[in-house]
Design a protein around this motif. Structure first.
Motif, PDB file in Angstrom:
ATOM      1  N   MET A  89      13.282  -9.214  -3.448  1.00 16.00           N
ATOM      2  CA  MET A  89      13.166  -7.764  -3.623  1.00 16.00           C
ATOM      3  C   MET A  89      11.729  -7.303  -3.372  1.00 16.00           C
ATOM      4  N   THR A  90      11.595  -6.184  -2.732  1.00  9.44           N
ATOM      5  CA  THR A  90      10.241  -5.700  -2.452  1.00  9.44           C
ATOM      6  C   THR A  90       9.614  -5.096  -3.708  1.00  9.44           C
ATOM      7  N   GLN A  91       8.289  -5.052  -3.701  1.00 10.22           N
ATOM      8  CA  GLN A  91       7.557  -4.469  -4.833  1.00 10.22           C
ATOM      9  C   GLN A  91       7.317  -2.985  -4.589  1.00 10.22           C
ATOM     10  N   PHE A  92       7.233  -2.235  -5.667  1.00 12.93           N
ATOM     11  CA  PHE A  92       6.913  -0.816  -5.520  1.00 12.93           C
ATOM     12  C   PHE A  92       5.476  -0.653  -5.035  1.00 12.93           C
ATOM     13  N   SER A  93       4.573  -1.473  -5.603  1.00 17.61           N
ATOM     14  CA  SER A  93       3.183  -1.503  -5.142  1.00 17.61           C
ATOM     15  C   SER A  93       2.751  -2.940  -4.932  1.00 17.61           C
ATOM     16  N   TYR A  94       1.960  -3.180  -3.899  1.00 19.31           N
ATOM     17  CA  TYR A  94       1.431  -4.530  -3.631  1.00 19.31           C
ATOM     18  C   TYR A  94      -0.018  -4.671  -4.091  1.00 19.31           C
ATOM     19  N   ILE A  95      -0.412  -3.821  -5.042  1.00 21.47           N
ATOM     20  CA  ILE A  95      -1.780  -3.899  -5.559  1.00 21.47           C
ATOM     21  C   ILE A  95      -2.045  -5.294  -6.127  1.00 21.47           C
ATOM     22  N   SER A  96      -3.232  -5.846  -5.828  1.00 20.65           N
ATOM     23  CA  SER A  96      -3.559  -7.173  -6.381  1.00 20.65           C
ATOM     24  C   SER A  96      -4.764  -7.122  -7.324  1.00 20.65           C
ATOM     25  N   HIS A  97      -5.823  -6.416  -6.921  1.00 23.34           N
ATOM     26  CA  HIS A  97      -7.012  -6.396  -7.779  1.00 23.34           C
ATOM     27  C   HIS A  97      -7.981  -5.326  -7.279  1.00 23.34           C
ATOM     28  N   LEU A  98      -9.097  -5.189  -7.968  1.00 20.01           N
ATOM     29  CA  LEU A  98     -10.183  -4.325  -7.521  1.00 20.01           C
ATOM     30  C   LEU A  98     -11.325  -5.205  -7.030  1.00 20.01           C
ATOM     31  N   GLU A  99     -12.044  -4.700  -6.021  1.00 18.91           N
ATOM     32  CA  GLU A  99     -13.138  -5.514  -5.469  1.00 18.91           C
ATOM     33  C   GLU A  99     -14.359  -4.641  -5.242  1.00 18.91           C
ATOM     34  N   CYS A 100     -15.521  -5.192  -5.535  1.00 14.96           N
ATOM     35  CA  CYS A 100     -16.768  -4.493  -5.244  1.00 14.96           C
ATOM     36  C   CYS A 100     -17.137  -4.709  -3.780  1.00 14.96           C
ATOM     37  N   PRO A 101     -17.307  -3.630  -3.019  1.00 18.92           N
ATOM     38  CA  PRO A 101     -17.654  -3.792  -1.600  1.00 18.92           C
ATOM     39  C   PRO A 101     -19.107  -4.233  -1.408  1.00 18.92           C
ATOM     40  N   LYS A 102     -19.894  -4.200  -2.478  1.00 15.53           N
ATOM     41  CA  LYS A 102     -21.300  -4.632  -2.355  1.00 15.53           C
ATOM     42  C   LYS A 102     -21.475  -6.088  -2.744  1.00 15.53           C
ATOM     43  N   CYS A 103     -21.068  -6.440  -3.983  1.00 13.88           N
ATOM     44  CA  CYS A 103     -21.322  -7.811  -4.465  1.00 13.88           C
ATOM     45  C   CYS A 103     -20.055  -8.669  -4.472  1.00 13.88           C
ATOM     46  N   HIS A 104     -18.935  -8.047  -4.099  1.00 13.95           N
ATOM     47  CA  HIS A 104     -17.656  -8.742  -3.932  1.00 13.95           C
ATOM     48  C   HIS A 104     -17.061  -9.333  -5.200  1.00 13.95           C
ATOM     49  N   LYS A 105     -17.545  -8.874  -6.324  1.00 12.12           N
ATOM     50  CA  LYS A 105     -16.927  -9.283  -7.592  1.00 12.12           C
ATOM     51  C   LYS A 105     -15.523  -8.678  -7.689  1.00 12.12           C
ATOM     52  N   HIS A 106     -14.600  -9.444  -8.314  1.00 16.71           N
ATOM     53  CA  HIS A 106     -13.231  -8.958  -8.504  1.00 16.71           C
ATOM     54  C   HIS A 106     -13.035  -8.433  -9.924  1.00 16.71           C
ATOM     55  N   TYR A 107     -12.121  -7.449 -10.046  1.00 15.72           N
ATOM     56  CA  TYR A 107     -11.776  -6.892 -11.365  1.00 15.72           C
ATOM     57  C   TYR A 107     -10.258  -6.771 -11.483  1.00 15.72           C
ATOM     58  N   ASP A 108      -9.793  -6.820 -12.727  1.00 20.98           N
ATOM     59  CA  ASP A 108      -8.366  -6.703 -13.039  1.00 20.98           C
ATOM     60  C   ASP A 108      -7.933  -5.246 -12.913  1.00 20.98           C
ATOM     61  N   ALA A 109      -6.956  -4.991 -12.048  1.00 26.99           N
ATOM     62  CA  ALA A 109      -6.490  -3.613 -11.844  1.00 26.99           C
ATOM     63  C   ALA A 109      -5.532  -3.167 -12.946  1.00 26.99           C
ATOM     64  N   GLY A 110      -5.170  -4.060 -13.830  1.00 26.20           N
ATOM     65  CA  GLY A 110      -4.289  -3.712 -14.948  1.00 26.20           C
ATOM     66  C   GLY A 110      -5.053  -3.143 -16.136  1.00 26.20           C
ATOM     67  N   GLN A 111      -6.378  -3.169 -16.042  1.00 26.98           N
ATOM     68  CA  GLN A 111      -7.235  -2.630 -17.099  1.00 26.98           C
ATOM     69  C   GLN A 111      -8.036  -1.449 -16.556  1.00 26.98           C
ATOM     70  N   ILE A 112      -8.499  -0.597 -17.470  1.00 26.77           N
ATOM     71  CA  ILE A 112      -9.384   0.490 -17.056  1.00 26.77           C
ATOM     72  C   ILE A 112     -10.685  -0.083 -16.514  1.00 26.77           C
ATOM     73  N   GLN A 113     -11.059   0.323 -15.307  1.00 25.55           N
ATOM     74  CA  GLN A 113     -12.327  -0.106 -14.713  1.00 25.55           C
ATOM     75  C   GLN A 113     -13.037   1.133 -14.181  1.00 25.55           C
ATOM     76  N   GLN A 114     -14.357   1.122 -14.211  1.00 30.65           N
ATOM     77  CA  GLN A 114     -15.066   2.269 -13.623  1.00 30.65           C
ATOM     78  C   GLN A 114     -15.920   1.729 -12.475  1.00 30.65           C
ATOM     79  N   LEU A 115     -17.239   1.762 -12.561  1.00 32.28           N
ATOM     80  CA  LEU A 115     -18.066   1.170 -11.501  1.00 32.28           C
ATOM     81  C   LEU A 115     -18.165  -0.344 -11.684  1.00 32.28           C
ATOM     82  N   CYS A 116     -18.568  -1.037 -10.618  1.00 29.88           N
ATOM     83  CA  CYS A 116     -18.904  -2.460 -10.714  1.00 29.88           C
ATOM     84  C   CYS A 116     -20.169  -2.598 -11.569  1.00 29.88           C
ATOM     85  N   LYS A 117     -20.352  -3.764 -12.135  1.00 26.03           N
ATOM     86  CA  LYS A 117     -21.586  -4.006 -12.905  1.00 26.03           C
ATOM     87  C   LYS A 117     -22.830  -3.797 -12.056  1.00 26.03           C
TER      88      LYS A 117
END
Lengths: 416, 416
Positions: free
Chosen positions: B1-29
């Motif tokens: 079955m297909t997913q409604f969203s294929y979201i996997s994570h959040l990524e910083c385009p500068k330092c490439h750190k990953h963040y959990d998209a299931g939690q509230i996130q604002q800017l990268c550290k």
């Protein structure tokens, strides 16, 4: 091969005289507006509603039942396909399980007048019109001026000095031939009538050309298509000139003939007016076929400030034949509904549209609408065109460096 | 079955750190905005663009590449599916055979900020946010307040006293927690920052939450789908905060990965600014990766009065990587273009959108755009929200009983 349009002729709904749709026509000799007729039998045998599925979501997707014969005459800004959205929170408040908004604010020029302008101007272009004139309370003039600009038709627009400034600016930026009159729309109408008689200018006044109804009727096609080719139980429409409700009723009858909807009960059409201008409501209460001029009319919903509509008999016919009704709401009720729709559901609607919500609430309270019925309120324009209907008070003014706390009531600033 | 969203994570385009998209996130550290990443490989194997054809024409048709995981969290007023229309008359004037407008004025709230608000508020609701705050020059605050009303999220909106009155009224009617500040948007930003730090309110400032980019990127998906899954040669975008151009570039890269567009030349993305506020243009001329704060910025196109954008490096990356450019236009040029678009083509656009037309004309004159290229100018809002950009003069005022003749210049009235 199928035809782009199945238009056959124009017909007077009063005396049933026929007119050639290939020539410029205005009113019938008997004084009635004319209606556009199509060869629906032929259309039914050659096209099906399934053919529509891959077409763009603008109103020209219904071109077979629109009056423009040659595609290249279409003057379009991408109008139509406006949202039909469920309003669950407001529905719960009203005791309605299936309350919808058809939001005509989401359209070029920000008002449903655009539908009439797109079809009316396109057909005028096809008929070779180079100049037209109309009186207006604002939104229609704005829409026609913008479409005429695109069509290279000169548009003379006459509006009262107290028509909304934004619509004046729309006509101006379109390069329209704008005139303001220190009087009412009826005074503007006389200026236009003189120009039409003396100079042979095309008269684009409401219902004096037969084609804007065709634009407006596409609201009916869209509501039904967006519901999966099912008809709602009730449609509430803010009624001034009444072109929209006439058009929606016409669309329903055409869809029946085309076999696009099943025979059975039509939606009950409700003509909503403001208490300050309710000629249709007065006529409906008495079971009359026509309305009487409503003296000293006044309402903040200027689009429905029409004391006597040329098509009143067609509006009443639509209401009677569908088992609908006519109802008036107060200024307080409509302005309160405008605020309620925005704060419950996020739609910033115009006061005319708000009147339909106030009416839905009343009709539900009276039991005329039942809880399980599917109800569509038609919002005819964007609230952002009606700056003056929203009064702001009690808003805090901060100075740089001030702060807010979580309750947001402790800013150090003054009050506006 | 297909997913409604294929979201996997959040990524910083500068330092490439990953963040959990299931939690509230604002800017990268590291201080950079975060970008949303999807499992595009999986999405590619499970869905095709053909699956889209029968979906409603709003932006949620692209739900697989949007961040909302559960459909019931979507907060929608039917936004998206805005017209992409050819402008043949204006194109001829400019010497462009394929000039198009993508008209974002035809959307709830009348501005493209709505796309960011719909996706941003929906994701905030999914993450359990009950209160958010943002500084705004007007349109974004209006859009977020209206969507928050629908989502039952309390929205604290802080805007300068000289932000347009209409946007203030939109926040007010939505029941938003409106505050005005006798200062600049940067002063409003400080008020919001304090509230965020002290009270834990969700920060909805531009690019400080990762999801409004996802709403804006749908403009890129739509342009390409509306052209039959072909990319245009040039897209011109009025650049303030730059979220739209960042989003459109992100959409193009995603469509490449999904195989929805063919590998080859991407559209050249053009960042258009006003001469009175052109930090990106300054940076681009020098080949810099970031911009410098633009002192004493001023323009009537208030939406692009952003002296230093948090995402400036992403805007410049989009311009460099597509072979685009950055260009500034004068106030006179943009206001003249606004008038020209309306009087040639009937679109009453906002001054920000008008800047893209002034830029297209200049770039064509310089030969940077060629006659045969397919050019899309992005209009970010409805002209009706910008009452003050249209000055009316020389309009005749008639008295009741006055007449006009065919040349419409002989009325007996005075001049306004």
């Amino acid at each position: 091969m199928t035809q782009f349009s199945y238009i056959s002729h124009l017909e007077c709904p009063k005396c049933h005289k026929h007119y050639d749709a290939g020539q410029i026509q205005q009113l019938c000799k008997c004084g009635s507006p004319l209606l556009v007729r199509y060869d629906l039998e032929k259309a039914k045998s050659e096209i099906s509603k399934a053919a529509l599925s891959n077409r763009p979501k603008n109103l020209w997707r219904y071109h077979e039942v629109l009056p423009v014969v040659q595609k290249e005459h279409i003057v379009s800004l991408g109008e139509g396909g406006t949202p039909l959205q469920p309003l669950p929170k407001l529905g719960a408040e009203y005791g309605l399980n299936h309350l919808y908004i058809k939001d005509e604010g989401i359209i070029p020029t920000g008002s449903f007048k655009t539908r009439g302008a797109s079809v009316g101007v396109s057909k005028a272009k096809e008929l070779g019109v180079v100049r037209l004139a109309m009186p207006t309370n604002g939104n229609a003039g704005a829409a026609w001026a913008l479409y005429c600009a695109k069509a290279d038709i000169q548009a003379t627009i006459v509006m009262p000095l107290d028509a909304p400034l934004i619509t004046r600016k729309e006509v101006y930026i379109a390069g329209g031939d704008l005139h303001l009159i220190n009087g009412l729309i009826s005074d503007a109408g006389k200026v236009v009538a003189h120009l039409v008689q003396q100079e042979g200018v095309y008269d684009a006044s409401t219902l004096k050309e037969p084609y804007r109804i065709e634009g407006k009727k596409t609201m009916g096609y869209e509501i039904v298509e967006q519901l999966g080719w099912k008809v709602p139980d009730v449609i509430l429409y803010p009624t001034g000139g009444g072109v929209g409700i006439i058009g929606i009723y016409k669309a329903l009858l055409e869809m029946l003939e085309l076999g696009w909807i099943e025979k059975g009960k039509l939606p009950r059409l409700v003509a909503v007016q403001a208490e300050g201008c309710a000629p249709i409501v007065e006529a409906w209460k008495k079971g009359e076929k026509e309305s009487v001029f409503f003296e000293n009319s006044t309402t903040s919903a200027f689009g429905i400030n029409v004391p006597k509509a040329l098509g009143d008999f067609l509006v009443l016919e639509a209401v009677y034949n569908t088992g609908g009704c006519a109802i008036a709401v107060s200024e307080e009720e409509l302005l309160e509904s405008q605020k309620q729709v925005a704060s419950f559901e996020g739609n910033f609607i115009c006061p005319e549209g708000a009147a339909t919500f106030a009416a839905a609430r009343k009709l539900r309270e009276e039991g005329w609408i039942r809880e399980e019925e599917l109800v569509v309120c038609l919002n005819t324009g964007a609230g952002i065109k009606y700056l003056e209907t929203v009064d702001i008070h009690g808003v805090q003014i901060l100075q740089p460096g001030d702060t807010l706390n979580a309750k947001s009531s402790s800013g150090n600033g003054g009050r506006e």
